[in-house]
Design a protein around this motif. Structure first.
Motif, mmCIF file in Angstrom:
data_model
loop_
_atom_site.group_PDB
_atom_site.id
_atom_site.type_symbol
_atom_site.label_atom_id
_atom_site.label_comp_id
_atom_site.label_asym_id
_atom_site.label_seq_id
_atom_site.Cartn_x
_atom_site.Cartn_y
_atom_site.Cartn_z
ATOM 1 N N HIS A 1 -1.515 18.110 14.666
ATOM 2 C CA HIS A 1 -0.543 18.837 13.855
ATOM 3 C C HIS A 1 0.178 17.955 12.838
ATOM 4 N N LEU A 2 -0.078 16.643 12.870
ATOM 5 C CA LEU A 2 0.529 15.738 11.899
ATOM 6 C C LEU A 2 -0.465 15.447 10.779
ATOM 7 N N ASP A 3 0.017 15.532 9.546
ATOM 8 C CA ASP A 3 -0.860 15.254 8.401
ATOM 9 C C ASP A 3 -1.089 13.760 8.225
ATOM 10 N N ILE A 4 -0.034 12.973 8.406
ATOM 11 C CA ILE A 4 -0.094 11.531 8.158
ATOM 12 C C ILE A 4 0.738 10.813 9.209
ATOM 13 N N CYS A 5 0.247 9.686 9.695
ATOM 14 C CA CYS A 5 1.112 8.745 10.400
ATOM 15 C C CYS A 5 1.023 7.404 9.688
ATOM 16 N N VAL A 6 2.144 6.717 9.611
ATOM 17 C CA VAL A 6 2.215 5.404 8.970
ATOM 18 C C VAL A 6 2.591 4.398 10.050
ATOM 19 N N LEU A 7 1.697 3.462 10.328
ATOM 20 C CA LEU A 7 1.884 2.511 11.421
ATOM 21 C C LEU A 7 1.866 1.079 10.908
ATOM 22 N N GLN B 1 -4.516 11.795 8.910
ATOM 23 C CA GLN B 1 -4.723 10.531 8.208
ATOM 24 C C GLN B 1 -3.832 9.474 8.839
ATOM 25 N N THR B 2 -4.385 8.297 9.111
ATOM 26 C CA THR B 2 -3.608 7.168 9.600
ATOM 27 C C THR B 2 -3.553 6.110 8.507
ATOM 28 N N TRP B 3 -2.352 5.776 8.100
ATOM 29 C CA TRP B 3 -2.131 4.727 7.114
ATOM 30 C C TRP B 3 -1.457 3.546 7.802
ATOM 31 N N VAL B 4 -1.754 2.349 7.318
ATOM 32 C CA VAL B 4 -1.115 1.135 7.829
ATOM 33 C C VAL B 4 -0.264 0.532 6.722
ATOM 34 N N MET B 5 0.911 0.063 7.102
ATOM 35 C CA MET B 5 1.852 -0.572 6.182
ATOM 36 C C MET B 5 2.189 -1.941 6.752
ATOM 37 N N MET B 6 1.881 -3.006 6.008
ATOM 38 C CA MET B 6 2.058 -4.345 6.566
ATOM 39 C C MET B 6 1.977 -5.402 5.470
ATOM 40 N N ASP B 7 2.397 -6.621 5.788
ATOM 41 C CA ASP B 7 2.095 -7.764 4.936
ATOM 42 C C ASP B 7 0.610 -8.056 5.066
ATOM 43 N N LEU B 8 -0.018 -8.452 3.966
ATOM 44 C CA LEU B 8 -1.457 -8.698 4.003
ATOM 45 C C LEU B 8 -1.799 -9.934 4.825
ATOM 46 N N LEU B 9 -0.929 -10.942 4.792
ATOM 47 C CA LEU B 9 -1.199 -12.212 5.462
ATOM 48 C C LEU B 9 -0.177 -12.472 6.568
ATOM 49 N N THR B 10 -0.582 -13.216 7.578
ATOM 50 C CA THR B 10 0.336 -13.663 8.618
ATOM 51 C C THR B 10 1.217 -14.784 8.064
ATOM 52 N N LYS B 11 2.196 -15.202 8.850
ATOM 53 C CA LYS B 11 3.050 -16.319 8.429
ATOM 54 C C LYS B 11 2.250 -17.601 8.266
ATOM 55 N N ASP B 12 1.090 -17.672 8.935
ATOM 56 C CA ASP B 12 0.214 -18.842 8.820
ATOM 57 C C ASP B 12 -0.792 -18.696 7.672
ATOM 58 N N GLY B 13 -0.688 -17.615 6.917
ATOM 59 C CA GLY B 13 -1.573 -17.433 5.777
ATOM 60 C C GLY B 13 -2.923 -16.832 6.111
ATOM 61 N N LYS B 14 -3.095 -16.321 7.333
ATOM 62 C CA LYS B 14 -4.360 -15.692 7.711
ATOM 63 C C LYS B 14 -4.320 -14.206 7.376
ATOM 64 N N CYS C 1 -10.020 4.591 12.604
ATOM 65 C CA CYS C 1 -8.978 5.605 12.396
ATOM 66 C C CYS C 1 -8.164 5.388 11.127
ATOM 67 N N VAL C 2 -8.118 4.164 10.604
ATOM 68 C CA VAL C 2 -7.272 3.864 9.447
ATOM 69 C C VAL C 2 -7.975 4.264 8.155
ATOM 70 N N LYS C 3 -7.281 5.050 7.345
ATOM 71 C CA LYS C 3 -7.827 5.472 6.050
ATOM 72 C C LYS C 3 -7.339 4.591 4.914
ATOM 73 N N ARG C 4 -6.088 4.146 4.985
ATOM 74 C CA ARG C 4 -5.523 3.334 3.911
ATOM 75 C C ARG C 4 -4.683 2.198 4.477
ATOM 76 N N ILE C 5 -4.673 1.083 3.753
ATOM 77 C CA ILE C 5 -3.829 -0.058 4.067
ATOM 78 C C ILE C 5 -2.909 -0.296 2.882
ATOM 79 N N TYR C 6 -1.609 -0.174 3.126
ATOM 80 C CA TYR C 6 -0.599 -0.464 2.109
ATOM 81 C C TYR C 6 0.008 -1.826 2.440
#
Length: 213
Positions: free
Chosen positions: A99-105, A142-155, A171-176
């Motif tokens: 019943h949810l259109d989008i989740c942002v994790l 739709q499952t979207w992810v929201m995060m920094d692209l790199l870790t604190k160590d640059g990985k 399950c992830v459709k987009r990465i922001y």
């Protein structure tokens, strides 16, 4: 390389821009909750929290917090006109019932084909905290992810295959992220946009993966 990272607020604005009118949306614990503060006024988006809330508004002003009204991350929230709260079993029924259109994790890792790892790093002293992530990841349309692209160590957190325990497969459709917006497809990653000054070649070098236009 000379490019400017998106700030936390700019990243939240970027996610909010893609949420369509009338959507039912779950915002995960942490960075995703800030998206609520950047939905355009007058936009009809119904925000859900897995502890049993529909119709959340932005964060309350300082001094107006009501700690009897909190989201799943124990942060005080506001309730818009028509909003309601209810038993968490009903809330999970919404999540699992599609019943949810989008989740942002948030995420520790996302694979190029959309596998998600966001509940444990697998370290011996890590505290497991899956919460409703598995239900959301496979239950939302739709499952979207929201995060920094790199870790604190640059990985790179975007990887060919996840090395951390999985939350969901494909399950992830987009990465922001703070540097780029990417789409996960069965054939790998496709770039939606890049921050100013970052080229596709530089992005590929940062994540160690090829990206389609």
């Amino acid at each position: 390389m000379s490019y400017t990272r998106r700030s936390k607020n700019e990243l939240a604005q970027r996610v909010a821009r893609d949420i369509h009118e009338g959507a039912y949306v779950n915002l995960g614990i942490g960075m995703p909750t800030t998206v609520a503060n950047h939905l355009p006024p007058g936009t009809e988006v119904v925000l859900h929290s897995e502890n049993g809330i529909l119709g959340m508004g932005p964060a309350p002003a300082a001094g107006l917090e009501d700690y009897d009204l909190i989201n799943a991350g124990k942060q005080p929230v506001t309730l818009l006109a028509g909003g309601c709260y209810f038993h968490h079993a009903d809330s999970f029924g919404m999540m699992r019932g599609g019943h949810l259109d989008i989740c942002v994790l948030g995420a520790f890792q996302v694979s190029a084909t959309g596998d998600l790892a966001n509940w444990s790093t697998g370290e011996p002293d890590a505290i497991p905290a899956v919460g409703g992530a598995m239900d959301l990841a496979v239950g939302a349309k739709q499952t979207w992810v929201m995060m920094d692209l790199l870790t604190k160590d640059g990985k790179s957190k975007v990887v060919d295959q996840c090395s951390y325990p999985l939350t969901g497969l494909g399950c992830v459709k987009r990465i922001y992220s703070d540097l780029a917006t990417l789409e996960c497809t069965p054939d790998g990653l496709r770039v939606i946009d890049l921050v100013d000054g970052l080229s596709k070649a530089e992005l590929e070098k940062l994540i160690g993966l090829s990206v389609q236009n």
